[in-house]
Design an enzyme around this catalytic site. Structure first.
Site, short mmCIF file in Angstrom:
data_model
loop_
_atom_site.label_atom_id
_atom_site.label_comp_id
_atom_site.label_asym_id
_atom_site.label_seq_id
_atom_site.Cartn_x
_atom_site.Cartn_y
_atom_site.Cartn_z
N ARG A 174 11.57 -0.24 10.71
CA ARG A 174 10.48 0.21 11.58
C ARG A 174 10.48 -0.60 12.88
O ARG A 174 10.74 -1.79 12.88
CB ARG A 174 9.14 0.01 10.86
CG ARG A 174 8.67 1.26 10.18
CD ARG A 174 7.49 1.04 9.29
NE ARG A 174 6.37 0.35 9.89
CZ ARG A 174 5.18 0.21 9.31
NH1 ARG A 174 4.99 0.71 8.10
NH2 ARG A 174 4.21 -0.43 9.90
N ARG A 212 -9.57 0.93 8.68
CA ARG A 212 -9.05 -0.37 9.04
C ARG A 212 -10.05 -1.17 9.86
O ARG A 212 -9.77 -2.31 10.25
CB ARG A 212 -7.78 -0.15 9.85
CG ARG A 212 -6.78 -1.21 9.72
CD ARG A 212 -5.59 -0.81 10.51
NE ARG A 212 -4.75 0.08 9.74
CZ ARG A 212 -3.45 -0.07 9.61
NH1 ARG A 212 -2.83 -1.04 10.19
NH2 ARG A 212 -2.76 0.77 8.92
N LYS A 219 0.83 -1.21 0.00
CA LYS A 219 0.00 0.00 0.00
C LYS A 219 0.87 1.26 0.00
O LYS A 219 0.67 2.17 -0.80
CB LYS A 219 -0.92 0.05 1.24
CG LYS A 219 -1.87 -1.11 1.37
CD LYS A 219 -2.79 -0.95 2.56
CE LYS A 219 -2.07 -0.91 3.91
NZ LYS A 219 -1.37 -2.16 4.24
N ARG A 223 -0.16 -7.86 13.82
CA ARG A 223 -0.82 -7.00 12.83
C ARG A 223 -1.57 -7.82 11.79
O ARG A 223 -2.68 -7.49 11.39
CB ARG A 223 0.23 -6.11 12.14
CG ARG A 223 0.55 -4.87 12.95
CD ARG A 223 1.99 -4.40 12.77
NE ARG A 223 2.36 -4.10 11.42
CZ ARG A 223 3.60 -4.20 10.95
NH1 ARG A 223 4.58 -4.59 11.74
NH2 ARG A 223 3.88 -3.90 9.71
N ARG A 266 11.96 -5.05 5.03
CA ARG A 266 11.61 -3.66 4.73
C ARG A 266 12.50 -2.66 5.50
O ARG A 266 12.76 -2.81 6.68
CB ARG A 266 10.16 -3.38 5.11
CG ARG A 266 9.84 -1.89 5.02
CD ARG A 266 8.39 -1.59 5.08
NE ARG A 266 7.77 -2.04 6.31
CZ ARG A 266 6.45 -2.01 6.50
NH1 ARG A 266 5.66 -1.60 5.55
NH2 ARG A 266 5.96 -2.43 7.63
P1 AP5 Z 1 4.75 -1.53 2.07
O1 AP5 Z 1 4.37 -0.74 0.86
O2 AP5 Z 1 5.55 -0.88 3.13
O3 AP5 Z 1 3.47 -2.26 2.74
P2 AP5 Z 1 2.16 -1.67 3.39
O4 AP5 Z 1 1.04 -2.32 2.67
O5 AP5 Z 1 2.21 -0.18 3.42
O6 AP5 Z 1 2.19 -2.32 4.83
P3 AP5 Z 1 2.44 -1.71 6.29
O7 AP5 Z 1 3.30 -2.71 7.04
O8 AP5 Z 1 2.94 -0.31 6.22
O9 AP5 Z 1 1.04 -1.74 6.89
P4 AP5 Z 1 0.74 -1.61 8.42
O10 AP5 Z 1 -0.73 -1.64 8.42
O11 AP5 Z 1 1.41 -2.62 9.24
O12 AP5 Z 1 1.38 -0.24 8.84
P5 AP5 Z 1 0.82 1.21 8.98
O13 AP5 Z 1 1.96 2.14 8.86
O14 AP5 Z 1 -0.36 1.44 8.13
O15 AP5 Z 1 5.54 -2.82 1.51
C1 AP5 Z 1 6.16 -3.72 2.39
C2 AP5 Z 1 7.54 -4.13 1.86
O16 AP5 Z 1 7.36 -4.83 0.62
C3 AP5 Z 1 8.46 -2.94 1.56
O17 AP5 Z 1 9.75 -3.24 1.95
C4 AP5 Z 1 8.38 -2.78 0.04
O18 AP5 Z 1 9.58 -2.28 -0.49
C5 AP5 Z 1 8.11 -4.22 -0.42
N1 AP5 Z 1 7.27 -4.27 -1.61
C6 AP5 Z 1 6.22 -3.44 -1.92
N2 AP5 Z 1 5.67 -3.82 -3.09
C7 AP5 Z 1 6.36 -4.92 -3.51
C8 AP5 Z 1 6.24 -5.78 -4.66
N3 AP5 Z 1 5.34 -5.57 -5.61
N4 AP5 Z 1 7.10 -6.84 -4.73
C9 AP5 Z 1 8.03 -7.05 -3.78
N5 AP5 Z 1 8.20 -6.27 -2.67
C10 AP5 Z 1 7.37 -5.22 -2.55
O19 AP5 Z 1 0.30 1.21 10.52
C11 AP5 Z 1 1.21 1.06 11.59
C12 AP5 Z 1 0.48 1.00 12.90
O20 AP5 Z 1 -0.21 2.26 13.15
C13 AP5 Z 1 -0.63 -0.05 13.00
O21 AP5 Z 1 -0.13 -1.33 13.35
C14 AP5 Z 1 -1.53 0.57 14.10
O22 AP5 Z 1 -0.97 0.38 15.38
C15 AP5 Z 1 -1.49 2.05 13.78
N6 AP5 Z 1 -2.55 2.45 12.85
C16 AP5 Z 1 -2.37 2.98 11.60
N7 AP5 Z 1 -3.54 3.23 11.02
C17 AP5 Z 1 -4.49 2.84 11.89
C18 AP5 Z 1 -5.92 2.83 11.84
N8 AP5 Z 1 -6.58 3.25 10.74
N9 AP5 Z 1 -6.60 2.36 12.92
C19 AP5 Z 1 -5.95 1.94 14.03
N10 AP5 Z 1 -4.61 1.92 14.14
C20 AP5 Z 1 -3.88 2.37 13.08
MG MG Z 2 2.52 1.22 4.97
#
Ligand code: AP5
Ligand code: MG
Length: 217
Positions: free
Chosen positions: A162, A93, A17, A173, A130
């Site tokens: 991270r 989410r 994403k 998660r 990552r």
């Molecule tokens: P990446 O693009 O980083 O993945 P992502 O889908 O963004 O996954 P996240 O881990 O960021 O999601 P998350 O929900 O855990 O974290 P968030 O920051 O939202 O890709 C991952 C890796 O794959 C990278 O290294 C990339 O280079 C590689 N990659 C990408 N595309 C590829 C491809 N096509 N092929 C190969 N490799 C590839 O949230 C963090 C925390 O914040 C949550 O756990 C929660 O505590 C809190 N939080 C955030 N939003 C909310 C909400 N709405 N409600 C409640 N709590 C929340």
């Molecule tokens: Mg992300």
């Protein structure tokens, strides 16, 4: 009602994403709004919000719906989002957050909800490798050669791992995704806003798949 391009990217953690939103944001000139990035920035700044969520984020739990909805309401009220629209990454989410988003942006205001589909086994490897730019959020994959210090190709910021990319936090998660976030697929499917996209392939291939859907809307 918000004008411009209004897109939500759904998908399990590590489905790409963030990676796609960084590119889509440049391509369509639309703000990339990542609740995870906003919360991590608050933790770095050691603000009252940051102090209140640091532990939950580190352990891979979910921040409360009320808090996150207020954060998004405020962000979507800013001039850039009102004028250009938004690319939402990591929000909504839960079904409660999705209902709140319809309330904030106006019923029917979303152009599309893209669900990036990547199997769980595959995202585990991606997340452990990552690395992210602390400043602009650009994503990288660590290879066998350790780069230290590692600076971002785009903005020169520090590239780091991270805090929540530990095996325990990743698994928590992913479990929460199944119980809390997967029901959104039905929620958006029922109102014909859902567009599943195969997230397996190179980032370029996935980008093409997403833009072909957005361009057709
Ligand atoms: P990446 O693009 O980083 O993945 P992502 O889908 O963004 O996954 P996240 O881990 O960021 O999601 P998350 O929900 O855990 O974290 P968030 O920051 O939202 O890709 C991952 C890796 O794959 C990278 O290294 C990339 O280079 C590689 N990659 C990408 N595309 C590829 C491809 N096509 N092929 C190969 N490799 C590839 O949230 C963090 C925390 O914040 C949550 O756990 C929660 O505590 C809190 N939080 C955030 N939003 C909310 C909400 N709405 N409600 C409640 N709590 C929340
Ligand atoms: Mg992300």
């Amino acid at each position: 009602m918000t004008k411009g391009t209004r897109i939500v990217l759904l998908g399990r953690q590590g489905s790409g994403k963030g990676t796609q939103c960084v590119r889509l944001s440049r391509h369509y000139v639309v703000p990339h709004i990542s609740t995870g990035d906003m919360l991590r920035a608050a933790v770095r700044e050691d603000s009252p919000l940051g102090r209140s969520v640091a532990e939950v984020i580190g352990s891979g739990g979910l921040v409360s719906d009320d808090l996150i909805v207020e954060l998004v309401r405020e962000r979507l009220g800013k001039a850039d989002a009102r004028r250009r629209g938004f690319l939402l990454d990591g929000f909504p989410r839960t079904v409660a957050q999705a209902v709140a988003l319809d309330d904030i942006s106006g019923d029917g205001a979303l152009n599309a909800v893209i669900d990036l589909v990547v199997p769980r086994e595959m995202v585990l490897d991606r997340l452990s490798a990552r690395r992210v730019c602390r400043d602009c959020g650009a994503n990288y994959q660590a290879g066998p050669v350790v780069r230290s210090p590692w600076t971002c190709d785009t903005c020169g910021g520090d590239v780091v791992q991270r805090d929540d990319d530990t095996p325990e936090s990743i698994n928590r998660r992913l479990d929460l995704y199944e119980t809390q976030t997967a029901p959104l697929i039905e929620f958006y499917g029922a109102t014909n806003r859902l567009f599943p996209v195969d997230g397996v392939g190179t980032p370029d291939q996935v980008f093409e798949r997403i833009t072909s859907i957005i361009d057709a809307r």
